[in-house]
Write a protein that holds these residues in place. Sequence first.
Motif, mmCIF file in Angstrom:
data_model
loop_
_atom_site.group_PDB
_atom_site.id
_atom_site.type_symbol
_atom_site.label_atom_id
_atom_site.label_comp_id
_atom_site.label_asym_id
_atom_site.label_seq_id
_atom_site.Cartn_x
_atom_site.Cartn_y
_atom_site.Cartn_z
ATOM 1 N N GLY A 279 47.611 119.217 99.864
ATOM 2 C CA GLY A 279 47.706 119.338 101.310
ATOM 3 C C GLY A 279 48.666 120.417 101.760
ATOM 4 O O GLY A 279 49.281 120.307 102.823
ATOM 5 N N ILE A 280 48.803 121.470 100.951
ATOM 6 C CA ILE A 280 49.683 122.586 101.279
ATOM 7 C C ILE A 280 48.814 123.800 101.597
ATOM 8 O O ILE A 280 47.982 124.200 100.780
ATOM 9 N N SER A 281 49.010 124.390 102.769
ATOM 10 C CA SER A 281 48.151 125.499 103.190
ATOM 11 C C SER A 281 48.388 126.753 102.361
ATOM 12 O O SER A 281 47.459 127.506 102.064
ATOM 13 N N GLY A 282 49.659 126.990 101.988
ATOM 14 C CA GLY A 282 49.963 128.164 101.169
ATOM 15 C C GLY A 282 50.554 129.312 101.959
ATOM 16 O O GLY A 282 50.205 130.474 101.726
ATOM 17 N N ALA A 283 51.482 129.006 102.872
ATOM 18 C CA ALA A 283 52.174 130.066 103.606
ATOM 19 C C ALA A 283 52.954 130.929 102.621
ATOM 20 O O ALA A 283 53.368 130.474 101.560
ATOM 21 N N VAL A 284 53.164 132.189 102.982
ATOM 22 C CA VAL A 284 53.806 133.128 102.067
ATOM 23 C C VAL A 284 55.192 132.649 101.661
ATOM 24 O O VAL A 284 55.644 132.882 100.538
ATOM 25 N N GLN A 285 55.872 131.930 102.553
ATOM 26 C CA GLN A 285 57.207 131.426 102.228
ATOM 27 C C GLN A 285 57.149 130.409 101.095
ATOM 28 O O GLN A 285 58.041 130.336 100.257
ATOM 29 N N HIS A 286 56.084 129.593 101.073
ATOM 30 C CA HIS A 286 55.938 128.606 100.004
ATOM 31 C C HIS A 286 55.531 129.282 98.700
ATOM 32 O O HIS A 286 56.063 128.972 97.627
ATOM 33 N N LEU A 287 54.617 130.229 98.791
ATOM 34 C CA LEU A 287 54.138 130.928 97.598
ATOM 35 C C LEU A 287 55.271 131.647 96.880
ATOM 36 O O LEU A 287 55.262 131.779 95.657
ATOM 37 N N ALA A 288 56.270 132.110 97.648
ATOM 38 C CA ALA A 288 57.401 132.818 97.041
ATOM 39 C C ALA A 288 58.159 131.937 96.066
ATOM 40 O O ALA A 288 58.833 132.441 95.167
ATOM 41 N N GLY A 289 58.042 130.626 96.226
ATOM 42 C CA GLY A 289 58.807 129.716 95.379
ATOM 43 C C GLY A 289 58.052 129.131 94.212
ATOM 44 O O GLY A 289 58.663 128.469 93.361
ATOM 45 N N MET A 290 56.727 129.348 94.123
ATOM 46 C CA MET A 290 55.981 128.690 93.052
ATOM 47 C C MET A 290 54.894 129.551 92.414
ATOM 48 O O MET A 290 54.196 129.111 91.506
ATOM 49 N N SER A 291 54.718 130.765 92.858
ATOM 50 C CA SER A 291 53.603 131.588 92.387
ATOM 51 C C SER A 291 53.715 131.986 90.918
ATOM 52 O O SER A 291 52.741 132.425 90.315
ATOM 53 N N SER A 292 54.921 131.828 90.316
ATOM 54 C CA SER A 292 55.068 132.167 88.902
ATOM 55 C C SER A 292 54.744 131.002 87.977
ATOM 56 O O SER A 292 54.934 131.103 86.758
ATOM 57 N N SER A 293 54.253 129.889 88.524
ATOM 58 C CA SER A 293 53.853 128.745 87.704
ATOM 59 C C SER A 293 52.743 129.159 86.739
ATOM 60 O O SER A 293 51.907 129.998 87.062
#
Length: 336
Positions: A279-293
């Motif tokens: 249920g997370i839309s994926g705003a750029v601020q959120h992606l900055a914290g998890m995109s390296s998973s």
Amino acid sequence: MSFEEYKDIWVFIECFQGQPKNVGFELLGQGRILADRLKQKLCAVVIESNVDKAIDGAKCYGADKIYVVQGEEYKNYSSDSYGNAFLKLCHKYRPNTILIGATIRGRELGSKIAVSLRTGLTADCTALSVDEDNANVVWERPAFGGNLYAQILCSGTRPQMGTVRPGAFKKPEKEENNISKIITENIRMDKVSALTKVIDFIKSTEDAGVKLEEAEYIVSGGRGMKGPENFAMLKELADLLGGAVGASRAAVDSGWVPQSKQVGQTGKTVSPRVYIACGISGAVQHLAGMSSSDTIIAINKDESAPIFEVADYGVVGDVFEMVPALIKEVRSIKNL
């Protein structure tokens, strides 16, 4: 301006009661890349009363040299004692670059050192590289709410300094046979000279279980979870996987979960093996914290949600149907 007298990449190995934090070892991996490009040595700095685990870890994760300051006055962190020891090391050995984890203690220690040495400090970095022409470290960090990334150079002073987010980099492979040169310095500080002292530690109830920034499996919820009560099923799935629960800023701002669970530009940076975004839309601020998973799994009813652009696997569906199905499947695999 010539900086020939300043040499080597230093990484501060932060510890708590003798136990080294992962961020120091993560930075040794990145420090090795910088050191090789600048043709310098990679050095670890350990300040503690019980230094054995930190020294062993620094050896295994590739340090060429390990500067050790040991004493009973370093049992508990204090910016006075730690800052005094670190500054004396800097004055004696003149490092070119200092990397410190962007933890609560690291941010305080880094700024104290930078001010005392009259040099620059780039805070909260998420990427590092080298300006090949001038041998400057390029410090990269989010700016303007995560909408762009700034690249910052410290070209006029040395040492170059920066704090780096825990989880921004992965720990390097261990080198069990690595040989490090141990340099022990006897730096003492009279207790009377310290302005503060630790009286006691009170363990937070949020510290129970796997820490978010160290978890290999993270199940995160966003606005689509609709309320705090629905995070219970995310915790159930995370517990089954041996992981931790995270959240988007929207969920935190709504008061559904504590800020310590927030993943993103204004939260924590994580890089687990598996990140499940519910249920997370994926705003750029959120992606900055998890995109390296390593692997990102997204569950969202909106097929056009930005989270699907970074997801390795995407499920267009209702989290209240998908998550219970995942829980049932994991239980079946584990014969629970």
